[in-house]
Structures are given as structure tokens and as C-alpha cells.
Design a protein around this motif. Structure first.
Motif, mmCIF file in Angstrom:
data_model
loop_
_atom_site.group_PDB
_atom_site.id
_atom_site.type_symbol
_atom_site.label_atom_id
_atom_site.label_comp_id
_atom_site.label_asym_id
_atom_site.label_seq_id
_atom_site.Cartn_x
_atom_site.Cartn_y
_atom_site.Cartn_z
ATOM 1 N N GLU A 1 0.665 -1.211 0.105
ATOM 2 C CA GLU A 1 0.319 -0.056 0.007
ATOM 3 C C GLU A 1 0.770 1.385 0.001
ATOM 4 O O GLU A 1 0.468 2.377 -0.248
ATOM 5 N N GLN A 2 2.229 0.993 0.418
ATOM 6 C CA GLN A 2 2.961 2.075 0.447
ATOM 7 C C GLN A 2 4.202 1.885 -0.504
ATOM 8 O O GLN A 2 5.399 2.376 -0.476
ATOM 9 N N ALA A 3 3.923 1.051 -1.546
ATOM 10 C CA ALA A 3 5.075 0.867 -2.598
ATOM 11 C C ALA A 3 5.444 2.116 -3.505
ATOM 12 O O ALA A 3 4.594 2.937 -3.649
ATOM 13 N N TYR A 4 6.562 2.163 -3.924
ATOM 14 C CA TYR A 4 7.057 3.167 -4.577
ATOM 15 C C TYR A 4 6.306 3.511 -6.021
ATOM 16 O O TYR A 4 5.829 2.478 -6.722
ATOM 17 N N LEU B 1 9.328 8.911 -1.603
ATOM 18 C CA LEU B 1 9.939 7.692 -0.924
ATOM 19 C C LEU B 1 8.539 6.429 -0.768
ATOM 20 O O LEU B 1 7.638 6.829 -0.606
ATOM 21 N N GLY B 2 9.197 5.396 -1.127
ATOM 22 C CA GLY B 2 8.333 4.235 -1.034
ATOM 23 C C GLY B 2 9.044 2.953 -1.191
ATOM 24 O O GLY B 2 10.246 2.876 -1.379
ATOM 25 N N TRP B 3 8.473 1.794 -0.651
ATOM 26 C CA TRP B 3 8.922 0.474 -0.807
ATOM 27 C C TRP B 3 9.048 -0.240 -2.032
ATOM 28 O O TRP B 3 8.297 0.136 -2.793
ATOM 29 N N LEU C 1 8.175 -7.645 -1.673
ATOM 30 C CA LEU C 1 8.568 -6.472 -0.673
ATOM 31 C C LEU C 1 9.182 -6.766 0.665
ATOM 32 O O LEU C 1 9.614 -5.860 1.104
ATOM 33 N N LEU C 2 9.195 -8.039 0.879
ATOM 34 C CA LEU C 2 9.650 -8.435 2.340
ATOM 35 C C LEU C 2 10.333 -9.857 2.243
ATOM 36 O O LEU C 2 9.806 -10.503 1.625
ATOM 37 N N HIS C 3 11.365 -9.768 2.744
ATOM 38 C CA HIS C 3 12.173 -11.118 2.965
ATOM 39 C C HIS C 3 12.201 -11.577 4.447
ATOM 40 O O HIS C 3 12.844 -10.451 5.169
ATOM 41 N N GLY D 1 13.028 -14.921 11.604
ATOM 42 C CA GLY D 1 12.762 -13.657 12.403
ATOM 43 C C GLY D 1 13.386 -12.569 11.917
ATOM 44 O O GLY D 1 13.311 -11.561 12.486
ATOM 45 N N GLN D 2 14.328 -12.740 11.204
ATOM 46 C CA GLN D 2 15.037 -11.475 10.492
ATOM 47 C C GLN D 2 14.144 -10.891 9.221
ATOM 48 O O GLN D 2 13.735 -11.639 8.125
ATOM 49 N N ARG D 3 13.872 -9.749 9.330
ATOM 50 C CA ARG D 3 13.257 -9.127 7.991
ATOM 51 C C ARG D 3 14.096 -8.037 7.208
ATOM 52 O O ARG D 3 14.776 -7.289 8.102
ATOM 53 N N LEU D 4 14.006 -8.183 5.961
ATOM 54 C CA LEU D 4 14.626 -7.347 5.097
ATOM 55 C C LEU D 4 13.385 -6.508 4.412
ATOM 56 O O LEU D 4 12.602 -7.016 3.611
ATOM 57 N N ILE D 5 13.493 -5.344 4.466
ATOM 58 C CA ILE D 5 12.857 -4.486 3.539
ATOM 59 C C ILE D 5 13.615 -3.374 2.990
ATOM 60 O O ILE D 5 14.581 -2.898 3.483
ATOM 61 N N THR D 6 13.205 -2.929 1.924
ATOM 62 C CA THR D 6 13.774 -1.739 1.107
ATOM 63 C C THR D 6 13.167 -0.538 0.441
ATOM 64 O O THR D 6 11.899 -0.762 0.268
ATOM 65 N N ALA D 7 13.574 0.556 0.716
ATOM 66 C CA ALA D 7 12.855 1.830 0.320
ATOM 67 C C ALA D 7 13.579 2.020 -1.119
ATOM 68 O O ALA D 7 14.907 2.180 -0.949
ATOM 69 N N LEU D 8 12.880 2.828 -1.649
ATOM 70 C CA LEU D 8 13.415 3.732 -2.928
ATOM 71 C C LEU D 8 13.139 5.292 -2.623
ATOM 72 O O LEU D 8 12.100 5.413 -2.631
#
Length: 311
Positions: free
Chosen positions: A28-31, A42-44, A55-57, A61-68
């Protein structure tokens, strides 16, 4: 994939959201592409870039997300020169001085007209969320950029209570002690060859790279009252880095053994498998290293507790 800088935050009252719901919320907040009249956005975006759409890895228990983050580069000098040309043209044509209010209106017009033609700078910023330790780290050298990403995550989740990670002993005090007294250094701490020393007055900053931090010259600087605001450190077999006085960890270099371990893992030439393998190894190494650094600094300062002092 390997992070270069870390701004660290403690997550309080962690929101309970599973991977599927988080992926949906991120969407919903994607780039979206930067509009012609927008200065920045700015968006994911997918951490794997073109190699994936997730958008999520999340692994163990370890989460990786990235914004552009994208912004248009419109130098103030360009706007000023164009404004001066238009003001001069009006004053010559109408034989009068342009008033201050008119100049402000003209400046806004110039900015709006030039903005769509400005160059666009893109920057990807990774965020690591350790759900087991309630820790969030942002891979950027800028505290301001890290806060922007947290604001986006807060908007995505609806709420997000975080505070910068803090230690019982101020980093500046500890780093100064380690430099001045080798016997006070933790057994697993490795002193590097880079330092920044600040004076309490207005005597400026002393910076050194590739220097012997145990030299007599260094001791003399410390005896004059200077304190270490940045110090190159290392944890053998894990990584080397520069610790800053705000507990930021920058210029991270992972140990060759760790990189070799990652490279020897069979990924079947799958870019997503490679990303997740590297991320998990990195997250585990960073989590262990952060715990060690906090131990060096007397443990974590508790929220609402007394503020540590430098003396």
C-alpha cells in the motif's frame, strides 16, 4: 546486500504483524514513479530489485525491506540566476524596481517551471528488522535518511514506537578510555587505525587515518583533553567498523571468512536464494556484533532511565 552503515533503534511495544500482512501493508506504500512537479518521493520496493517482486524477505525472524528514495536536483544557484534574469527583464521593460513580494512570487514560478526538467537522483535504503531482539537497523550513513525511513514504516504500520539505541556508557567516554588505557580494552576488541578527536573548547577536530593509535602522539592529544568521537574497531572473525559517538556503526567491512562462507553456499544461480542467504548470514553476524558492542559499553541504557554522562 552486505550493509555498510547502521543506525540502530530499539523497538518498543512491537506491533504484531505476520509476514503476509506486512507484505500487504508494504504494498500500500509501494514506490510510485516521481511526478513531474514532485521534488521527492519515498516508497517501498523489492530488495532483490529486478530479480524479484517481494517487498519483504523474512528468515528466522529476520526481516529485510527496502525503500526507494528519489529527488529532483535543482541547485539554488540555477534558480537564483534565472530569477535575476527575469527580474532584470521586468525592470528594463517596465522601468521600475521589482518589489520583494513580486520576487518571491517569481521565485516560486521559476522553481515550478524548472523542477520537471531537473535531474533525478535515486537511492535505495535497506532496513533490517530483527523481530527476536526488537531491533531495527537502517543501512545509511545519514541519520536524517534513517528517520525518513522510520517515518515511512510508521505510516505503513499505523504506529511504530522506536528510540535510538543507547548504551549505559557513552561511546565517546568508552572510546577515549580504550585509546588512553590499553588495559581497559575488552578482550575481544580490536583497535583499528582511524580516529577522530574532539576538544571540549573551540580547538577544532583532529582526524587520523592509517595511524598508530597507541603512539606517544596520540597519548599527548588525549592528555590535552581531547576525546574520541569516532574510532575504528573490529571483532576478530566477524567485522571491522567505525564506531561513532551517537552509537552509529559505519564503514562496515565483513571478515573474509564470513564472505567466503556465503560464497560457498549453493544457491543454484538463483538471485533470490543468494540474497536471502547473504542476508541471513549478515543479520546473524550483525546481531552478535551489536550485542558485543553493547557489552563493551556497559550494556543497553533502559528507556526512561537516567541519561548517561560523559564524565
Amino acid at each position: 546486500m552486505w550493509f555498510k552503515h547502521l543506525h540502530l533503534y530499539r523497538l518498543h511495544d512491537a506491533p504484531e504483524i505476520d509476514a503476509a500482512r506486512l507484505e500487504e501493508a508494504l504494498g500500500e506504500q509501494a514506490y510510485r514513479p516521481l511526478g513531474g512537479s514532485e521534488a521527492r518521493r519515498l516508497g517501498w520496493c523489492p530488495p532483490a530489485g529486478r530479480a524479484g517482486t517481494q517487498l519483504l524477505h523474512e528468515l528466522q525472524g529476520q526481516r529485510l525491506i527496502t525503500a526507494l528514495r528519489q529527488e529532483r536536483l535543482l541547485p539554488a544557484k540555477v534558480v537564483k540566476e534565472e530569477l535575476e534574469d527575469r527580474v532584470e527583464a521586468i525592470e528594463i521593460a517596465e522601468k521600475r524596481k521589482v518589489r520583494r513580494g513580486e520576487k518571491l512570487t517569481l521565485k516560486e514560478q521559476v522553481y515550478e517551471e524548472l523542477l520537471p526538467r531537473a535531474f533525478v537522483r535515486s537511492q535505495k535504503i535497506d532496513l533490517w528488522w530483527d523481530t527476536r531482539r526488537n531491533l531495527i537497523a537502517v543501512n545509511t550513513s545519514s541519520r536524517k535518511r534513517a528517520e525518513e525511513l522510520l517515518d515511512l514504516l510508521r505510516e505503513t504500520l499505523g504506529s511504530l514506537k522506536v528510540t535510538p539505541l543507547a548504551s549505559q556508557t557513552l561511546p565517546m567516554r568508552a572510546m577515549t578510555t580504550w585509546l588512553g588505557d590499553p588495559g581497559a580494552r575488552p578482550a575481544d576488541l580490536v583497535i583499528g587505525d582511524q580516529v577522530e578527536l574532539k576538544a571540549k573548547g573551540d580547538d577544532g577536530v583532529v582526524r587520523g587515518r592509517q595511524v598508530d593509535l597507541d603512539s606517544d602522539e596520540m597519548q599527548q592529544l588525549l592528555e590535552s583533553g581531547r576525546q574520541a568521537s569516532k574510532l575504528a574497531l573490529g571483532i576478530e572473525g566477524r567485522l571491522s567498523f567505525v564506531l561513532h559517538d551517537d552509537l552509529a556503526i559505519k564503514s562496515i567491512r565483513f571478515d573474509d571468512a564470513l564472505i567466503d562462507e556465503a560464497s560457498q553456499t549453493d544457491d543454484g544461480d538463483d538471485a533470490l536464494v543468494r540474497l536471502e542467504t547473504d542476508f541471513l548470514l549478515m543479520a546473524q553476524a550483525l546481531a552478535d556484533s551489536i550485542e558485543r558492542i553493547l557489552a563493551w559499553l556497559g550494556g543497553e541504557a533502559q528507556a526512561g532511565g537516567a541519561v548517561p554522562t560523559a564524565a
